[in-house]
Design an enzyme around this catalytic site. Structure first.
Site, PDB file in Angstrom:
ATOM      1  CD  GLN A 101      -1.425   0.053   3.636  1.00 49.29           C
ATOM      2  OE1 GLN A 101      -2.418   0.750   3.475  1.00 49.29           O
ATOM      3  NE2 GLN A 101      -1.223  -0.631   4.737  1.00 49.29           N
ATOM      4  CG  ASP A 102       4.145   4.016   1.368  1.00 45.72           C
ATOM      5  OD1 ASP A 102       3.494   4.918   0.807  1.00 45.72           O
ATOM      6  OD2 ASP A 102       5.116   4.243   2.101  1.00 45.72           O
ATOM      7  CG  LEU A 103       5.302  -0.455  -5.153  1.00 42.54           C
ATOM      8  CD1 LEU A 103       4.915  -1.865  -5.587  1.00 42.54           C
ATOM      9  CD2 LEU A 103       5.639   0.360  -6.397  1.00 42.54           C
ATOM     10  CG  HIS A 104       5.594   6.437  -2.844  1.00 44.63           C
ATOM     11  ND1 HIS A 104       6.911   6.819  -2.962  1.00 44.63           N
ATOM     12  CD2 HIS A 104       5.360   6.297  -1.516  1.00 44.63           C
ATOM     13  CE1 HIS A 104       7.458   6.935  -1.775  1.00 44.63           C
ATOM     14  NE2 HIS A 104       6.539   6.602  -0.865  1.00 44.63           N
TER      15      HIS A 104
END
Length: 291
Positions: free
Chosen positions: A193-196
């Site tokens: 959920q934080d794969l930026h």
């Protein structure tokens, strides 16, 4: 060892939990250095926001990173996720001390982030990388449906506590989408959920490797949400919708579900503590109001 806390971690000084964590870091880092016989320990990486990350070397000269996590719930299973991927598209886990919330991980060289590329070149790389990360998974990872229920429970209170920083229609839309999407998902795989684009680094073992995962188990449509939402590849209605279109189309995803998850999670992440993140609110609004 003596080092200064990076600017990105200064926010931890504003809470009791954060100050307690900072006070423990010198002893905890020294214990890990001794436990894993690390040498050439350098100053912290400046980009770290939710952990203290120190360059180091193993006794055999392997270049590594010692990572001491801030004790939040999202990163509890970071080490487990890295072990699950076993180096396929993500940095390798070299050692893990769960009690100390400490990880020893592969160091990415040269380590420049994905957002240094032109936006479409970065999306090309993401399209090649994401399917490799979508591996079947189950416990101990938190199900996306459970995580979404937590967002939905907290969002109204966060909205009121921060003086209603966005219009009620956004809140209602996000809550409705989360309620609709969570119970009706496709195949359950490991998602981050934080794969930026700041959490994908250039490496020599593979062209690009994921760092700092916040893992969940959910459908593939959710996996692209951080890239759709993230401002690293451009913050405008056109840029956000372009990422939504390209990632959905080229990865064979249901665009409406990607958009729905993006609205829900982006708005849920628009308030952290008493801090409001206007960029996330704008992104959620652009996605909701697209024509």
């Amino acid at each position: 060892m003596r080092w200064e806390i990076p600017e990105g971690l200064r926010w931890t000084e504003r809470t009791r939990l954060g100050r307690a964590w900072l006070a423990e870091l010198p002893d905890r880092s020294a214990e890990c250095v001794a436990q894993w016989e690390l040498t050439a320990v350098g100053p912290p990486f400046a980009y770290a926001f939710a952990s203290l990350a120190l360059p180091a070397e193993l006794p055999d000269g392997t270049r590594a990173v010692l990572k001491l996590q801030y004790p939040d719930d999202d990163s509890v299973h970071e080490g487990t996720a890295l072990a699950h991927w076993a180096g396929r598209g993500a940095i390798r886990l070299l050692a893990h001390d769960a009690d100390r919330r400490a990880l020893l991980v592969e160091r990415c060289d040269p380590g420049v982030p994905l957002h240094t590329l032109a936006p479409d070149a970065a999306l090309d790389a993401a399209v090649g990388l994401l399917p490799r990360l979508a591996v079947p998974a189950g416990p101990p990872f938190t199900p996306l449906a459970e995580e979404a229920a937590g967002w939905a429970e907290r969002m109204p209170a966060n909205w009121r506590r921060t003086n209603r920083p966005y219009e009620r229609r956004l809140l209602d839309a996000a809550l409705g989408l989360l309620a609709e999407l969570a119970p009706d998902q496709g195949e359950q795989v490991l998602v981050n959920q934080d794969l930026h684009a700041g959490n994908v680094l250039a490496a020599d073992r593979e062209p690009w490797l994921v760092i700092d995962p916040k893992p969940l188990v959910g459908e593939r449509e959710f996996a692209v949400v951080p890239l759709v939402r993230g401002a690293e590849l451009g913050h405008s209605p056109a840029a956000v919708r372009h990422r939504l279109d390209r990632l959905s189309t080229e990865l064979g995803l249901d665009r409406a579900r990607v958009r729905g998850w993006a609205i829900g999670q982006t708005l849920a992440w628009s308030v952290g503590g008493d801090e409001v993140f206007p960029g996330n609110i704008e992104t959620a609004r652009w996605l909701l109001d697209e024509t």
